[in-house]
Design an enzyme around this catalytic site. Structure first.
Site, PDB file in Angstrom:
ATOM      1  N   GLN A 104      43.851  53.109  35.649  1.00  0.00           N
ATOM      2  CA  GLN A 104      44.171  53.242  37.056  1.00  0.00           C
ATOM      3  C   GLN A 104      45.180  54.383  37.179  1.00  0.00           C
ATOM      4  O   GLN A 104      45.393  55.092  36.193  1.00  0.00           O
ATOM      5  CB  GLN A 104      44.719  51.921  37.576  1.00  0.00           C
ATOM      6  CG  GLN A 104      43.696  50.787  37.428  1.00  0.00           C
ATOM      7  CD  GLN A 104      44.126  49.466  38.063  1.00  0.00           C
ATOM      8  OE1 GLN A 104      45.173  49.355  38.678  1.00  0.00           O
ATOM      9  NE2 GLN A 104      43.310  48.423  37.885  1.00  0.00           N
ATOM     10  N   TYR A 160      35.473  50.750  29.283  1.00  0.00           N
ATOM     11  CA  TYR A 160      36.804  50.831  28.667  1.00  0.00           C
ATOM     12  C   TYR A 160      36.620  50.782  27.163  1.00  0.00           C
ATOM     13  O   TYR A 160      35.801  50.016  26.650  1.00  0.00           O
ATOM     14  CB  TYR A 160      37.673  49.649  29.114  1.00  0.00           C
ATOM     15  CG  TYR A 160      38.007  49.675  30.588  1.00  0.00           C
ATOM     16  CD1 TYR A 160      38.995  50.521  31.068  1.00  0.00           C
ATOM     17  CD2 TYR A 160      37.342  48.842  31.486  1.00  0.00           C
ATOM     18  CE1 TYR A 160      39.316  50.542  32.426  1.00  0.00           C
ATOM     19  CE2 TYR A 160      37.660  48.859  32.837  1.00  0.00           C
ATOM     20  CZ  TYR A 160      38.654  49.708  33.306  1.00  0.00           C
ATOM     21  OH  TYR A 160      38.973  49.731  34.635  1.00  0.00           O
ATOM     22  N   ASN A 209      32.621  44.964  43.668  1.00  0.00           N
ATOM     23  CA  ASN A 209      33.100  45.349  42.337  1.00  0.00           C
ATOM     24  C   ASN A 209      32.593  44.386  41.268  1.00  0.00           C
ATOM     25  O   ASN A 209      32.700  43.158  41.432  1.00  0.00           O
ATOM     26  CB  ASN A 209      34.637  45.308  42.319  1.00  0.00           C
ATOM     27  CG  ASN A 209      35.216  45.631  40.950  1.00  0.00           C
ATOM     28  OD1 ASN A 209      35.159  46.775  40.506  1.00  0.00           O
ATOM     29  ND2 ASN A 209      35.753  44.626  40.269  1.00  0.00           N
ATOM     30  N   GLU A 210      32.026  44.907  40.208  1.00  0.00           N
ATOM     31  CA  GLU A 210      31.676  44.146  38.983  1.00  0.00           C
ATOM     32  C   GLU A 210      31.103  42.761  39.280  1.00  0.00           C
ATOM     33  O   GLU A 210      31.497  41.768  38.650  1.00  0.00           O
ATOM     34  CB  GLU A 210      32.901  44.035  38.069  1.00  0.00           C
ATOM     35  CG  GLU A 210      33.309  45.367  37.487  1.00  0.00           C
ATOM     36  CD  GLU A 210      34.327  45.279  36.338  1.00  0.00           C
ATOM     37  OE1 GLU A 210      34.891  44.198  36.094  1.00  0.00           O
ATOM     38  OE2 GLU A 210      34.553  46.324  35.698  1.00  0.00           O
ATOM     39  N   GLU A 266      44.611  49.873  42.358  1.00  0.00           N
ATOM     40  CA  GLU A 266      44.247  48.478  42.630  1.00  0.00           C
ATOM     41  C   GLU A 266      45.520  47.693  42.925  1.00  0.00           C
ATOM     42  O   GLU A 266      46.591  47.982  42.384  1.00  0.00           O
ATOM     43  CB  GLU A 266      43.534  47.876  41.408  1.00  0.00           C
ATOM     44  CG  GLU A 266      43.215  46.388  41.597  1.00  0.00           C
ATOM     45  CD  GLU A 266      42.208  45.808  40.609  1.00  0.00           C
ATOM     46  OE1 GLU A 266      41.827  46.502  39.650  1.00  0.00           O
ATOM     47  OE2 GLU A 266      41.796  44.655  40.823  1.00  0.00           O
ATOM     48  N   GLU A 302      35.198  53.367  37.006  1.00  0.00           N
ATOM     49  CA  GLU A 302      36.282  52.855  36.162  1.00  0.00           C
ATOM     50  C   GLU A 302      36.005  53.307  34.739  1.00  0.00           C
ATOM     51  O   GLU A 302      34.958  52.974  34.176  1.00  0.00           O
ATOM     52  CB  GLU A 302      36.371  51.325  36.198  1.00  0.00           C
ATOM     53  CG  GLU A 302      36.977  50.773  37.465  1.00  0.00           C
ATOM     54  CD  GLU A 302      37.206  49.262  37.406  1.00  0.00           C
ATOM     55  OE1 GLU A 302      37.566  48.752  36.339  1.00  0.00           O
ATOM     56  OE2 GLU A 302      36.989  48.618  38.446  1.00  0.00           O
ATOM     57  N   ASN A 355      38.765  43.866  40.508  1.00  0.00           N
ATOM     58  CA  ASN A 355      38.576  42.419  40.663  1.00  0.00           C
ATOM     59  C   ASN A 355      39.290  41.901  41.908  1.00  0.00           C
ATOM     60  O   ASN A 355      38.842  40.940  42.536  1.00  0.00           O
ATOM     61  CB  ASN A 355      39.105  41.689  39.424  1.00  0.00           C
ATOM     62  CG  ASN A 355      38.318  42.036  38.170  1.00  0.00           C
ATOM     63  OD1 ASN A 355      37.228  42.593  38.239  1.00  0.00           O
ATOM     64  ND2 ASN A 355      38.870  41.710  37.008  1.00  0.00           N
TER      65      ASN A 355
HETATM   66  O1  AHR Z   1      40.945  48.170  36.003  1.00  0.00           O
HETATM   67  C1  AHR Z   1      41.201  46.844  35.676  1.00  0.00           C
HETATM   68  C2  AHR Z   1      40.030  45.916  35.969  1.00  0.00           C
HETATM   69  O2  AHR Z   1      38.984  46.212  35.091  1.00  0.00           O
HETATM   70  C3  AHR Z   1      39.411  46.001  37.332  1.00  0.00           C
HETATM   71  O3  AHR Z   1      40.048  45.223  38.274  1.00  0.00           O
HETATM   72  C4  AHR Z   1      38.027  45.477  37.090  1.00  0.00           C
HETATM   73  O4  AHR Z   1      37.094  46.015  37.978  1.00  0.00           O
HETATM   74  C5  AHR Z   1      37.748  45.809  35.638  1.00  0.00           C
HETATM   75  O5  AHR Z   1      37.265  44.728  34.936  1.00  0.00           O
END
Ligand code: AHR
Length: 511
Positions: free
Chosen positions: A354, A244, A172-173, A27, A292, A72
C-alpha cells in the site's frame, strides 16, 4: 564475471507507457490512513489533518492513481458513514482487520487529499455486504453534477463540483473465503454485471474493474476469471490481479526470480480474457488492472482465524503488517515493475499495495518523522522516467538456477523511449547474489547516445542484503551514481554489481 546483452530497436515497441501503471493503494487498514496520510495535530499537518511530510514523499514517489478505501475493508464498508459532518459520523467495527473505524476520514477527505497529491482516485465499491443499489448511489453521489437528492447531499457536504471519479473497482477479492461476503464465481459474475450496468447508467464515462483472482495459487484461479467474464465481459473494462511475494526459507535465488511467476500469471490472465472474448464473439478488449502487488512477508503472521494478521483487540489504527524492506526486496520490486512495464500492452493499471506504513514504500510514525523504505527508489525512478513508448527488450543473459523457477535471466530489464524528450530509459536488475554482471545494451535505430542519468541501488558499504532504512537510519539504502558507463557506436556498456537495481537514461537522436 557474468554477462548479458540487451538489444532494443526504435521500431519495436510494445505500446505507450500506461501512466496508471504507477499506482498505489490507500486502505483503511492499520496505519495507512490514520497516522499515515492523516494525522491532525502532527507538526506537518494542515488544517484538514493531512500530513505534509507524507504528502511530499507521495509526490516524490510519483504515484499516478490511488485505489481507495480497500482492500478487504471495503467489503464491509458503508460509504455513507464516511461523508457529512465528522462529529456525526458513526464509529464502526471493521471485521476485516478487527479494528474500530472512526470514519474521521472518508470520501471527501480522500478526494481532497488526492488533489493535493496530484493523483487520480480509483474508488472501490462494496460488493461484499452490499450490492447494486449502494454502488450506483455512490456513483451518483460522487459524479452527478447536482439537482438530485444524492448529488445535492454531496454539495451540502461541501463539494459543489462533482468528484468525476473515472475508475471504479467492483468489490475486492470476492473469490477469497476470508472476504466478507465471499462469493462463487457465478454469484459474483452476475452481481458485477448488474452493478456495472447500474453504475454506467448513472455515469456512462466510468471505467470498471471486475474482481479477478486474489492470487495465482487460488484453487479457482482461471475458472474464476472465465466465469466472471462470461457474465460481465460487455459491462467491464478491466479484470483485477493481485500478487504478493516473499522470500521463503532463505531461498533468495528463487525470491529474486519471482517476476518470472508474475510474467506467467499475467500471460495466463491475458489468455483467459481473450478466450472469453473469442468464445463470446466480443469485439472490445478487456485489459488488466494489477491493483495489488508487492513484497509481503506473510509467513509467521497470526493465522488463527484469518489468512492475514488482524488486530488483537478492538482498537483504532493498530500497527498491521508494517514490513521493513531491505536491499533484496528493492531489487525484487524493481523486477516486478519491469514485468508490469513489459506487459504494458495489456496491464493498463497497477497499484503497489500500500502507500504508507502497511507494506509500503513510505513509513511514518505518529508524532514523528516519515521516511522512504528501500522499495521507494525503483518505483520513484520508474514512475518519473518511464515515459513515451515501451520498447521490446531482447535479452541474452547468463542464467541463475533457481530451486523454484528453474533457469531465469540473471539480468532483468525493461526500457522506454520518449520521443518528446529524446530519451531512452533502461531499468535493470542483477539478480546474482555473488557476481557482478557486465551488460551491453545495443541501441538500434538511435544515434548519438549520451548518458544523462546512471543510478544504482545496491548493498551499501558495511551493509548486507538485509540492510533497511529505519527511523534511526532513514537513508541507509538509497541511490548512488552508477560509475563506469560508456557509450560507443550505438552500444552502452555498464557493470551491475551483484544484487543491484539500476536506472540508465540516455539522450539519443534518431538514426
Ligand atoms: O493489502 C492488504 C490486503 O491484501 C488487502 O486488504 C486485500 O485485498 C489483500 O488480501
Amino acid at each position: 564475471m557474468s554477462t548479458a546483452r540487451i538489444t532494443v530497436d526504435r521500431e519495436f515497441v510494445v505500446g505507450p507507457v500506461p501512466r496508471r501503471l504507477f499506482g498505489s493503494f490507500v486502505e483503511h487498514m492499520g496505519r495507512c490512513v490514520y497516522t499515515g496520510i492523516y494525522e491532525p495535530g502532527h507538526e506537518t499537518a494542515d488544517e484538514k489533518g493531512f500530513r505534509h511530510d507524507v504528502l511530499e514523499l507521495t509526490k516524490e514517489l510519483g504515484a499516478t492513481v490511488i485505489r481507495y478505501p480497500g482492500g478487504n475493508f471495503v467489503s464491509g464498508y458503508n460509504w455513507e458513514d464516511g461523508v457529512g459532518p465528522v462529529d456525526q459520523r458513526p464509529r464502526r467495527l471493521d471485521g476485516a482487520w478487527h479494528t474500530v473505524e472512526t470514519n474521521a476520514f472518508g470520501l471527501h477527505e480522500f478526494v481532497e487529499w488526492s488533489a493535493l497529491a496530484g493523483t487520480e482516485v480509483m474508488e472501490a465499491v462494496n460488493l461484499g455486504t452490499r450490492g447494486v443499489d449502494a454502488a450506483r448511489e455512490l456513483v451518483e453521489y460522487a459524479n452527478h453534477p447536482g439537482g438530485t437528492a444524492l448529488s445535492d447531499r454531496r454539495i451540502a457536504n461541501g463539494a459543489k463540483d462533482p468528484f468525476d471519479i473515472k475508475l471504479w473497482c467492483l468489490g475486492n477479492e470476492l473469490d477469497g473465503p476470508w472476504q466478507i461476503g465471499h462469493k462463487t464465481a457465478g454469484e459474483y459474475g452476475r452481481l458485477a454485471q448488474e452493478a456495472a450496468k447500474a453504475m454506467k447508467f448513472v455515469d456512462p464515462t466510468i471505467e470498471l474493474v471486475a474482481v479477478g483472482s486474489s492470487g495465482r495459487n487460488m484453487p479457482t484461479f482461471g475458472s474464476w476469471e472465465h466465469e466472471v467474464l462470461t457474465h460481465a465481459y460487455d459491462e467491464v473494462d478491466y479484470v483485477s490481479m493481485h500478487a504478493y511475494y516473499q522470500e521463503h526459507d532463505g531461498d533468495a535465488t528463487s525470491f529474486l526470480a519471482t517476476a518470472v511467476d508474475m510474467d506467467a500469471f499475467i500471460e495466463e490472465v491475458v489468455s483467459t480474457i481473450d478466450g472469453v472474448k473469442a468464445a463470446g464473439k466480443h469485439r472490445k478488449q478487456v485489459d488488466i488492472s494489477f491493483d495489488e502487488w508487492n513484497v509481503w512477508y506473510q509467513t509467521g503472521l497470526d493465522t488463527d482465524d484469518q489468512p492475514h494478521n488482524v488486530s488483537k483487540g478492538w482498537v483504532e489504527h493498530p500497527r498491521l503488517i508494517e514490513d521493513q524492506y531491505n536491499v533484496t526486496d528493492a531489487v525484487v520490486v524493481g523486477t516486478f515493475l519491469n514485468s508490469l512495464l513489459r506487459h504494458g500492452d495489456r496491464v493498463k493499471i497497477a497499484n503497489q499495495a500500500q502507500l504508507v506504513n502497511v507494506i509500503a514504500p513510505i513509513r511514518s510514525e505518529q508524532g514523528g518523522p516519515a521516511w522512504r523504505q528501500t522499495i521507494f527508489w525503483p518505483f520513484a525512478r520508474m514512475a518519473a522516467l518511464a515515459r513515451g513508448e515501451i520498447l521490446r527488450t531482447v535479452v541474452t543473459s547468463d542464467k541463475i538456477d533457481t530451486p523454484k523457477y528453474g533457469d531465469a535471466d540473471l539480468v532483468d530489464v525493461s526500457a522506454t523511449w520518449d520521443e518528446e524528450s529524446g530519451r531512452v530509459a533502461f531499468f535493470l536488475a542483477n539478480r546474482g547474489l555473488e557476481e557482478a554482471a557486465d551488460v551491453e545494451v545495443a541501441l538500434r535505430g538511435f544515434a548519438g547516445a549520451r548518458v544523462t542519468r546512471a543510478e544504482l541501488l545496491t548493498v551499501p558499504e558495511g551493509g548486507d542484503r538485509f540492510t533497511s532504512n529505519t527511523e534511526q537510519a532513514q537513508d541507509a539504502v538509497g541511490l548512488v551514481p552508477l560509475e563506469g558507463i560508456s557509450v560507443d557506436g550505438g552500444v552502452a556498456r555498464l557493470t551491475l554489481p551483484a544484487l543491484s537495481w539500476a536506472v540508465v537514461e540516455l539522450e539519443v537522436g534518431t538514426a
